[in-house]
Design an enzyme around this catalytic site. Structure first.
Site, PDB file in Angstrom:
ATOM      1  N   CYS A  60      32.217  41.611  93.974  1.00  0.00           N
ATOM      2  CA  CYS A  60      31.487  40.500  94.603  1.00  0.00           C
ATOM      3  C   CYS A  60      32.302  39.844  95.721  1.00  0.00           C
ATOM      4  CB  CYS A  60      31.143  39.481  93.509  1.00  0.00           C
ATOM      5  SG  CYS A  60      30.574  37.890  94.104  1.00  0.00           S
ATOM      6  N   CYS A  63      32.650  36.000  95.469  1.00  0.00           N
ATOM      7  CA  CYS A  63      33.591  35.674  94.385  1.00  0.00           C
ATOM      8  C   CYS A  63      35.023  35.728  94.908  1.00  0.00           C
ATOM      9  CB  CYS A  63      33.445  36.660  93.224  1.00  0.00           C
ATOM     10  SG  CYS A  63      31.804  36.711  92.474  1.00  0.00           S
TER      11      CYS A  63
END
Length: 142
Positions: A60, A63
């Site tokens: 991600c 993230c």
């Protein structure tokens, strides 16, 4: 041969200097604890705190951006380290998939404030900057 010896000595000196460099990575920002979710629940109950859970996936991008920016911010770290049990769990490994199902994680990053009984008090979706993250949790700070 002298050239090789000189290069080897220089290489040894350079690499050994990195070994003794202090790790300053932990000086600022959110300090995530190495606990299982159950251990975090027990600690939250004992310390009368909420759990801040960063539900992430290794692939991600947002993230990773949170890790590099918002979570490294000194002010964010000061607030979160004092007021929450900070937990970071990969939702695709270990206990992550079960937690993802339980809390219906559908996108990454998803951040939660969870009480000691496991009830979600707040859900924060997506990348947020430091000011926004602090604003999202201000009602939960003592």
């Amino acid at each position: 041969m002298k050239y090789f010896s000189l290069v080897a000595i220089i290489f040894a000196l350079i690499t050994s200097s990195f070994i003794w460099m202090p790790n300053e990575e932990k000086t600022e920002g959110i300090q995530f604890e190495s606990l299982t979710f159950e251990e975090a629940l027990k600690k939250a109950k004992k310390e009368d705190k909420l759990i801040f859970l960063d539900a992430y996936a290794v692939w991600c991008g947002p993230c990773k951006m949170l890790d590099r920016t918002t979570f490294k911010n000194k002010e964010v770290g000061d607030v979160f380290n004092e007021n929450f049990i900070n937990l970071k769990i990969d939702m695709e490994k270990g206990e992550g998939p079960a937690i993802a199902r339980k809390y219906q994680v559908r996108a990454y990053p998803t951040m939660f404030l969870i009480n000691a009984n496991g009830k979600v008090e707040k859900r924060i979706l997506g990348f947020v900057k430091d000011e926004q993250l602090l604003s999202e949790v201000e009602n939960f700070i003592d």
